[in-house]
Scaffold this active site. Structure first.
Site, PDB file in Angstrom:
ATOM      1  N   GLY A 241      24.078 -34.850 -25.923  1.00 32.17           N
ATOM      2  CA  GLY A 241      23.353 -33.959 -26.842  1.00 32.17           C
ATOM      3  C   GLY A 241      22.131 -34.576 -27.500  1.00 32.17           C
ATOM      4  O   GLY A 241      21.408 -33.883 -28.214  1.00 32.17           O
ATOM      5  N   ASP A 285      30.830 -40.091 -21.387  1.00 27.81           N
ATOM      6  CA  ASP A 285      30.155 -40.370 -20.126  1.00 27.81           C
ATOM      7  C   ASP A 285      30.432 -39.207 -19.188  1.00 27.81           C
ATOM      8  O   ASP A 285      31.579 -38.970 -18.809  1.00 27.81           O
ATOM      9  CB  ASP A 285      30.694 -41.684 -19.541  1.00 27.81           C
ATOM     10  CG  ASP A 285      30.000 -42.045 -18.231  1.00 27.81           C
ATOM     11  OD1 ASP A 285      29.157 -41.261 -17.769  1.00 27.81           O
ATOM     12  OD2 ASP A 285      30.312 -43.116 -17.687  1.00 27.81           O
ATOM     13  N   HIS A 305      19.151 -30.841 -15.200  1.00 28.27           N
ATOM     14  CA  HIS A 305      17.803 -31.017 -14.626  1.00 28.27           C
ATOM     15  C   HIS A 305      17.483 -32.494 -14.362  1.00 28.27           C
ATOM     16  O   HIS A 305      16.496 -32.803 -13.731  1.00 28.27           O
ATOM     17  CB  HIS A 305      16.721 -30.333 -15.494  1.00 28.27           C
ATOM     18  CG  HIS A 305      16.331 -31.082 -16.731  1.00 28.27           C
ATOM     19  ND1 HIS A 305      15.230 -30.741 -17.486  1.00 28.27           N
ATOM     20  CD2 HIS A 305      16.879 -32.159 -17.358  1.00 28.27           C
ATOM     21  CE1 HIS A 305      15.129 -31.573 -18.510  1.00 28.27           C
ATOM     22  NE2 HIS A 305      16.114 -32.428 -18.453  1.00 28.27           N
TER      23      HIS A 305
END
Ligand SMILES: C[S@@+](CC[C@H](N)C(=O)[O-])C[C@H]1O[C@@H](n2cnc3c(N)ncnc32)[C@H](O)[C@@H]1O
Length: 398
Positions: A241, A285, A305
């Site tokens: 985040g 992770d 992305h």
């Protein structure tokens, strides 16, 4: 007497600050696109090449140096009296003849304004450049990233012009001769660069709403309703985040009546610096199985992305799926959606950027749907916002 088109454009220019305030964001962008198109139509090819190769790199160099010389800070806000090159050079501790040359180039590009002989004042833009995150973004892209672009052609030669797919060995590593490490590892090891990168993310988010704000993703309807009934349960996990503290802002926006923990899962250096005000931060992770079971929502913002390979995305998604409770847990993805036709430069430039930095790729709606369906998700909806360029995709186990 000026010719018709010139006086028409001047009239439009006179109204610009009014238009900026009054036009909707979509109309403002359309007008910007039209002015770009006008330039493209009016300029000759030699002028276009000259602008691209001489003017734009020189302009960015002038901005980079002006930040270093404190020019924008010293010029101050709009409306403050102008400063001479002698004053600006004195403040910078640099040669007046040198500073004057770059001031001229900044003024030629409208970044500062020439008010008198060798005297300059700030513009709306230059006065914004006093903000730290703009400085960090501008310096990051110049000092830490400019060289990557130069090396993309030789990098693509080295992989026979395939679509880059290795996050640890892409144009960034090739340009810096630092193989086998992701950009994120470098950001962790080089604190200054990490901070400048953070400024770039802040620049990207500036002026855009949070995804839970009115008119975007209806978080209360979609997650809070039917969601956690106690504070032992988890409302949302933001995987990777970042360090912008969004979850703390979300907690405040939700207020005390909304139950459920908010969890940031991140790399150690980000967890170490997280203020954890209103949310928890834990080392996470995405390459490992998701340890928190049965959350209402698992969120990936600008994560997929980073990977042009659908297989790499599938591995990340498959690490989340076993933690999800069928019929309850949702997957939220916040990403750009590249339209099939007429994609705007704001989206295509980010696609090029993620390729250079991470061997990543922005996707179209069709590509996202087929990626998600390939691992057993069904897409429940997609929500955009007129002031944002991202889209929130909600999916659940099919
Ligand atoms: C492109 S940034 C996106 C940050 C944030 N989600 C946003 O939208 O602004 C990717 C983030 O993933 C984090 N990250 C990198 N590798 C990770 C991993 N293996 N597991 C979890 N987080 C990771 C980085 O520290 C970075 O903050």
């Amino acid at each position: 007497m000026e010719s018709g088109p010139i006086s028409q454009i001047k009239q439009l220019l006179d109204q610009a600050s009014d238009l900026r305030e009054k036009l909707s964001n979509a109309d403002r962008h359309q007008l910007l696109g039209l002015t770009d198109a006008l330039i493209n139509e009016l300029q000759r090819p030699d002028e276009a090449v000259f602008r691209l190769t001489f003017n734009q790199p020189g302009h960015y160099l002038a901005i980079r140096l002006a930040i270093q010389w404190g020019v924008f800070d010293y010029l101050g806000g709009v409306g403050e009296p102008g400063k001479t090159s002698t004053q600006l050079a004195g403040n910078a501790g640099a040669d007046q003849r040198l500073v004057a040359r770059f001031l001229r180039h900044l003024a030629a590009n409208g970044t500062i304004r020439e008010t008198d002989l060798d005297t300059y004042t700030s513009t709306r833009l230059s006065s914004s450049f006093r903000q730290k995150f703009y400085k960090d973004a501008l310096v990051f892209m110049f000092d830490d990233f400019y060289n990557v672009g130069w090396k993309v052609p030789s990098f693509l030669d080295s992989i026979n012009h395939r679509n880059p797919a290795d996050i640890d060995n892409g144009p960034f590593q090739h340009a810096n001769d630092m193989p086998n490490k992701s950009l994120y590892t470098y950001l962790n090891e080089d604190a200054g660069m990490g901070q400048r990168f953070g400024g770039m993310i802040q620049m990207y988010n500036a002026g855009k709403p949070f995804f839970w704000e009115d008119g975007w993703y209806p978080l209360r309807d979609r997650l809070v309703q039917g969601g956690p009934k106690s504070d032992d349960e988890v409302l949302l996990i933001d995987i990777g985040g970042g360090n912008a503290g969004d979850l703390g802002i979300l907690r405040k926006a939700l207020g005390p009546d909304v139950k459920g923990r908010l969890i940031l899962q991140e790399l150690k250096h980000i967890v170490d610096s997280a203020d954890q005000d209103g949310y928890e931060a834990q080392i996470g992770d995405w390459n490992q199985a998701q340890p928190v079971k049965g959350a209402r929502a698992y969120m990936l913002q600008h994560i997929l992305h980073d990977f042009s390979s659908d297989d790499a995305c599938r591995r990340i998604l498959k690490n989340i799926i076993p933690a999800m409770t069928p019929g309850y847990s949702k997957l939220l993805i916040k990403e750009l959606l590249i339209p099939d036709r007429n994609a705007p430069w704001a989206l295509t430039s980010l696609d090029v950027n993620v390729m250079q930095s991470l061997s990543g790729q922005e996707r179209t709606e069709k590509q996202f749907r087929s990626l998600l369906e390939s691992v057993g998700f069904k897409v429940d909806g997609m929500w955009g916002h007129p002031d944002a360029i991202d889209v929130v995709i909600e999916a659940s186990l099919a």
